[in-house]
Design a protein around this motif. Structure first.
Motif, mmCIF file in Angstrom:
data_model
loop_
_atom_site.group_PDB
_atom_site.id
_atom_site.type_symbol
_atom_site.label_atom_id
_atom_site.label_comp_id
_atom_site.label_asym_id
_atom_site.label_seq_id
_atom_site.Cartn_x
_atom_site.Cartn_y
_atom_site.Cartn_z
ATOM 1 N N ASP A 206 -1.171 9.744 -1.877
ATOM 2 C CA ASP A 206 -0.551 9.354 -0.611
ATOM 3 C C ASP A 206 -1.218 8.069 -0.101
ATOM 4 O OD1 ASP A 206 1.253 11.598 -0.206
ATOM 5 O OD2 ASP A 206 -0.572 12.782 0.032
ATOM 6 N N ILE A 207 -0.402 7.137 0.355
ATOM 7 C CA ILE A 207 -0.887 5.898 0.958
ATOM 8 C C ILE A 207 -0.196 5.736 2.304
ATOM 9 C CG2 ILE A 207 -1.015 3.402 0.756
ATOM 10 C CD1 ILE A 207 -1.041 3.705 -2.253
ATOM 11 N N GLY A 208 -1.000 5.507 3.339
ATOM 12 C CA GLY A 208 -0.443 5.350 4.681
ATOM 13 C C GLY A 208 -0.992 4.104 5.372
ATOM 14 N N ARG A 209 -0.124 3.381 6.054
ATOM 15 C CA ARG A 209 -0.529 2.219 6.857
ATOM 16 C C ARG A 209 0.038 2.396 8.264
ATOM 17 N NH1 ARG A 209 1.649 -0.507 2.228
ATOM 18 N NH2 ARG A 209 0.001 -1.155 0.775
ATOM 19 N N ASN A 210 -0.791 2.057 9.241
ATOM 20 C CA ASN A 210 -0.365 2.242 10.624
ATOM 21 C C ASN A 210 -0.824 1.052 11.460
ATOM 22 O OD1 ASN A 210 0.700 4.034 12.815
ATOM 23 N ND2 ASN A 210 -1.378 3.740 13.557
ATOM 24 N N LEU A 211 0.090 0.474 12.207
ATOM 25 C CA LEU A 211 -0.223 -0.608 13.151
ATOM 26 C C LEU A 211 0.471 -0.287 14.459
ATOM 27 C CD1 LEU A 211 -1.402 -3.355 13.909
ATOM 28 C CD2 LEU A 211 0.659 -4.433 12.950
ATOM 29 N N SER B 9 8.180 9.024 -2.859
ATOM 30 C CA SER B 9 8.771 9.008 -1.516
ATOM 31 C C SER B 9 8.210 7.846 -0.711
ATOM 32 C CB SER B 9 8.479 10.329 -0.789
ATOM 33 O OG SER B 9 7.086 10.529 -0.649
ATOM 34 N N LEU B 10 9.037 7.336 0.191
ATOM 35 C CA LEU B 10 8.649 6.219 1.049
ATOM 36 C C LEU B 10 9.270 6.425 2.421
ATOM 37 C CD1 LEU B 10 7.382 3.387 1.495
ATOM 38 C CD2 LEU B 10 9.532 2.402 0.661
ATOM 39 N N ARG B 11 8.435 6.331 3.445
ATOM 40 C CA ARG B 11 8.928 6.478 4.814
ATOM 41 C C ARG B 11 8.313 5.378 5.671
ATOM 42 N NH1 ARG B 11 7.273 9.587 9.306
ATOM 43 N NH2 ARG B 11 5.619 10.543 8.054
ATOM 44 N N GLU B 12 9.169 4.650 6.384
ATOM 45 C CA GLU B 12 8.711 3.518 7.207
ATOM 46 C C GLU B 12 9.456 3.560 8.543
ATOM 47 O OE1 GLU B 12 7.740 -1.227 6.536
ATOM 48 O OE2 GLU B 12 9.217 -0.208 5.291
ATOM 49 N N ILE C 177 9.758 -11.309 18.949
ATOM 50 C CA ILE C 177 9.103 -12.627 18.897
ATOM 51 C C ILE C 177 8.159 -12.655 17.702
ATOM 52 C CG2 ILE C 177 7.602 -14.220 20.144
ATOM 53 C CD1 ILE C 177 8.574 -12.966 22.734
ATOM 54 N N PRO C 178 8.263 -13.670 16.849
ATOM 55 C CA PRO C 178 7.363 -13.737 15.686
ATOM 56 C C PRO C 178 5.892 -13.737 16.108
ATOM 57 C CG PRO C 178 9.163 -15.308 15.451
ATOM 58 C CD PRO C 178 9.241 -14.792 16.854
ATOM 59 N N ILE C 179 5.095 -13.024 15.385
ATOM 60 C CA ILE C 179 3.643 -12.896 15.563
ATOM 61 C C ILE C 179 3.316 -12.248 16.890
ATOM 62 C CG2 ILE C 179 1.422 -14.087 15.637
ATOM 63 C CD1 ILE C 179 2.614 -16.243 13.833
ATOM 64 N N LEU C 180 3.709 -12.864 18.008
ATOM 65 C CA LEU C 180 3.406 -12.271 19.300
ATOM 66 C C LEU C 180 4.137 -10.949 19.516
ATOM 67 C CD1 LEU C 180 3.433 -15.418 21.643
ATOM 68 C CD2 LEU C 180 1.455 -14.217 20.668
ATOM 69 N N GLY C 181 5.221 -10.750 18.782
ATOM 70 C CA GLY C 181 5.962 -9.506 18.930
ATOM 71 C C GLY C 181 5.172 -8.291 18.474
ATOM 72 N N GLN C 182 4.117 -8.492 17.646
ATOM 73 C CA GLN C 182 3.294 -7.364 17.216
ATOM 74 C C GLN C 182 2.560 -6.705 18.375
ATOM 75 O OE1 GLN C 182 3.340 -6.158 14.242
ATOM 76 N NE2 GLN C 182 4.624 -7.749 13.332
ATOM 77 N N LEU C 183 2.365 -7.511 19.475
ATOM 78 C CA LEU C 183 1.701 -6.948 20.641
ATOM 79 C C LEU C 183 2.552 -5.889 21.328
ATOM 80 C CD1 LEU C 183 0.318 -10.256 22.204
ATOM 81 C CD2 LEU C 183 -0.916 -8.609 20.776
ATOM 82 N N PHE C 184 3.845 -5.942 21.096
ATOM 83 C CA PHE C 184 4.766 -5.036 21.791
ATOM 84 C C PHE C 184 5.526 -4.128 20.808
ATOM 85 C CE2 PHE C 184 4.272 -8.951 24.225
ATOM 86 C CZ PHE C 184 3.919 -8.468 25.465
ATOM 87 N N SER C 185 4.920 -3.798 19.668
ATOM 88 C CA SER C 185 5.585 -2.953 18.667
ATOM 89 C C SER C 185 4.549 -2.075 17.949
ATOM 90 C CB SER C 185 6.346 -3.806 17.626
ATOM 91 O OG SER C 185 5.441 -4.624 16.905
ATOM 92 N N SER C 186 5.072 -1.019 17.321
ATOM 93 C CA SER C 186 4.257 -0.092 16.525
ATOM 94 C C SER C 186 4.975 0.158 15.199
ATOM 95 C CB SER C 186 4.050 1.234 17.259
ATOM 96 O OG SER C 186 3.355 1.035 18.476
ATOM 97 N N GLN C 187 4.220 0.140 14.096
ATOM 98 C CA GLN C 187 4.798 0.322 12.766
ATOM 99 C C GLN C 187 4.004 1.395 12.008
ATOM 100 O OE1 GLN C 187 5.937 -3.379 10.615
ATOM 101 N NE2 GLN C 187 4.903 -4.431 12.298
#
Length: 489
Positions: free
Chosen positions: A199-204, A380-383, A394-404
Motif C-alpha cells: 500500500d502506498i498513500g500520499r496526503n496533502l 487499486s487506485l483511489r484519488e 489558482i496555480p500553486i497558490l490554490g494548494q493553500l485552499f485544497s486537500s488531496q
C-alpha cells in the motif's frame, strides 16, 4: 441246570439291549427327518429365483410336500425326479413319501438371487477384485476387499441391480455391503497460501485562514478547521504551518503532508491427511465473539477465523486423485469494525471484521503433482481532492485552499495444493518442531540476558521438502512414501 438257565437269561438280556439300541436309533432318525437336516454343513438345495432345477431322488416318489409354497413350487416329473421352481427369496423345506406312505427324505430348499450370473458380471467388469456374494434371508451380501473405493461402489451398484430384480410383491431385497478397501488409500494434502500486499498513500491537506478582526466582529476566508491558532479556530497540529498576525489582520496556513507505505506478507502451509472417500477438516486459529439479538436480549456467538482446510479425496482407478476441497485464510481486521453500545450505559462492544481469502473447487491430479487452484492480482487506485471554489483553482497558490489524497494498493495471491499417497510410518528418527529447545537457567536469564534457544544439527528445511534422512528408519512393511519433518530456528 443252573448254568443253562443263567446262559438263557444272559442271552435274553443281550437281545433286549440290542432292541433298545435299535429303537433309540430309529427315534433319532425320525426326529432328524421331522425337522430336516440340522448339521452345521449347509446341504440346502439352492435354486436361483425365477429359475428351475431338476432334483434326482434315491427312491421312488409317490407324494411330496413343500413347507412354504410361496417360496418354491415342486412338480413330480418321473418316479425319481423332481422339478423345482424358485418363486420368492427365502428358505423352506420339502418332505417326500413313497407309495407306502413312508417318509423317505427331507430336503432344505433356499431360493437365492441369481448368484452365478452376478459372479460372472463381477468377474467381467472387476476381474482383479476379490469379491464374494451370498444370499441371507432375502438380503444380498457382498464381501471381500477391493483395491479402490470406486471399484467397491461399482460392485455395490451391480449387486443392487440383482437385488432389485429379485423383489416380489412387497418384499424388499437390499445389498449388505461387507467389503473393505485395501491398499495405500490415505491421502495427505499439502496446501500453500502465499500473499503479498503493498500500500502506498500520499496526503496533502491545506488549511488556510485569512481573516480580519475588529471591535465589532471577525470575518475571513478559511479552508480546514483543525490547523489554526487555538484562540481563533483551533489548535495547530500539522507538519508545516505558518502564521502572520498584524493589527487587525490574521493570515494562518498549515499543511498536513504525509506519505505512507505498507507491506503485508502471508504464508500458510497447512497439511491434512484423510482416507480415500472420507472428509477431513483442519482449522488453526481462534474464535471471536459476536453479539446477536435474541428474544431474551443479547447473546454471544463465536465465529471461527484463521487457516482452515476441508477436503474429500478420492483415489481413482487410473491412479489420479480427485479432490473436493475448500481453503480459507482469514484474520481479524479493525477496518470495518462495528461498535455496539448498550442502552443506558456508557460501555460499548467493538465487533471486528474479517479479511478473508477463500476458494472452493474440485480438481484431479496425480500423486505428488501440484496445481494452482486460486490466484489474484489486484491493483487499486483511489484519488480524491477537496478545494475552495475559485481559490483552489489558482496555480500553486490554490494548494493553500485544497486537500488531496492518493492511495494505491497492489495484492498478489496464490493458492496451491499437492496431494500425496501416504502410509503410516515409524517415527523413530523423525525431527519434530519441539526438538532441540534448551531452557535457560536463572543466572543466564537475569545476568547474561539469554533466552531459550533451539540447538539443531541440521539446517532449517521446508516442512514439505523431502528429507535427506536415511530411508532405513522406515520398515519394509509400510511407511510414508516420502519423509516429512518440521524444524524451527
Amino acid at each position: 441246570m443252573n448254568i443253562s438257565s443263567h446262559f438263557y437269561e444272559y442271552e435274553s438280556k443281550q437281545w433286549t439291549l440290542i432292541v433298545l439300541i435299535f429303537i433309540f436309533n430309529l427315534t433319532l432318525v425320525s426326529t432328524a427327518f421331522a425337522g430336516g437336516p440340522t448339521a452345521l454343513d449347509d446341504d440346502s438345495v439352492r435354486i436361483p429365483i425365477f429359475k428351475s432345477k431338476n432334483l434326482q431322488m434315491d427312491k421312488a416318489i409317490h407324494r411330496v410336500s413343500v413347507g412354504n409354497p410361496d417360496i418354491a413350487d415342486i412338480l413330480i416329473l418321473r418316479s425319481r425326479e423332481l422339478y423345482i421352481v424358485g418363486k420368492k427369496l427365502g428358505t423352506t423345506n420339502m418332505m417326500v413319501w413313497d407309495k407306502d406312505d413312508n417318509l423317505v427324505d427331507v430336503q432344505n430348499l433356499e431360493v437365492t438371487h441369481d448368484l452365478n450370473s452376478l459372479r460372472k458380471r463381477l468377474y467381467k467388469y472387476l476381474p482383479n477384485e476379490d469379491i464374494g456374494v451370498e444370499t441371507s434371508q432375502g438380503q444380498l451380501v457382498i464381501s471381500g476387499q477391493t483395491s479402490s473405493l470406486m471399484k467397491m461402489n461399482t460392485a455395490v451398484e451391480i449387486a443392487q441391480g440383482y437385488a432389485t430384480a429379485a423383489n416380489v410383491d412387497e418384499s424388499n431385497s437390499t445389498v449388505v455391503n461387507m467389503m473393505s478397501v485395501g491398499g495405500g488409500q490415505q491421502v495427505m494434502l499439502e496446501v500453500t497460501v502465499a500473499e503479498v500486499s503493498t500500500d502506498i498513500g500520499r496526503n496533502l491537506d491545506g488549511n488556510t485562514v485569512l481573516g480580519l478582526s475588529g471591535s465589532d466582529g471577525f470575518a475571513g476566508i478559511g479552508t480546514g478547521t483543525g490547523n489554526v491558532p487555538a484562540n481563533i479556530l483551533g489548535s495547530i497540529d500539522t507538519n508545516i504551518f505558518a502564521r502572520y498576525l498584524t493589527g487587525d489582520m490574521l493570515f494562518s496556513v498549515a499543511f498536513d503532508v504525509a506519505k505512507s507505505k505498507g507491506l503485508t506478507k502471508i504464508l500458510a502451509e497447512p497439511n491434512l491427511t484423510a482416507l480415500s472417500g472420507q472428509s477431513a477438516e483442519f482449522l488453526s486459529g481462534g474464535e471471536y465473539p459476536v453479539p446477536v439479538s435474541t428474544d431474551d436480549g443479547i447473546s454471544i456467538e463465536y465465529r471461527d477465523f484463521g487457516v482452515g482446510v476441508s477436503f474429500v479425496p478420492t483415489v481413482l482407478d487410473s491412479g489420479k486423485i480427485n479432490l473436493n476441497l475448500k481453503v480459507l485464510v482469514s484474520e481479524l481486521s479493525s477496518t470495518n469494525s462495528i461498535a455496539i453500545s448498550a442502552i443506558e450505559t456508557n460501555t460499548s462492544t467493538i465487533t471486528p471484521s474479517l479479511t478473508k481469502r477463500t476458494t472452493a473447487t474440485t480438481v484431479e491430479l496425480g500423486d505428488g503433482q501440484t496445481i494452482v487452484i486460486g490466484g489474484l492480482l489486484s491493483d487499486s487506485l483511489r484519488e480524491s481532492i477537496s478545494k475552495f471554489p475559485g481559490l483552489g483553482d489558482i496555480p500553486i497558490l490554490g494548494q493553500l485552499f485544497s486537500s488531496q489524497e492518493y492511495i494505491s494498493g497492489q495484492t498478489e495471491l496464490v493458492i496451491m495444493v499437492t496431494p500425496r499417497l501416504v502410509r503410516p510410518f515409524n517415527k523413530d528418527g523423525m525431527i519434530l518442531p519441539t526438538d532441540g529447545f534448551v531452557p535457560v537457567s536463572d543466572m543466564e536469564f537475569y545476568l547474561l540476558g539469554k533466552m531459550t534457544q533451539q540447538e539443531l544439527d541440521s539446517d532449517t528445511k521446508n516442512p514439505n521438502a523431502t528429507s535427506d534422512t536415511s530411508t532405513n528408519i522406515v520398515p519394509n512393511s509400510g511407511g510414508t512414501e516420502q519423509q516429512y519433518g518440521h524444524t524451527l530456528n
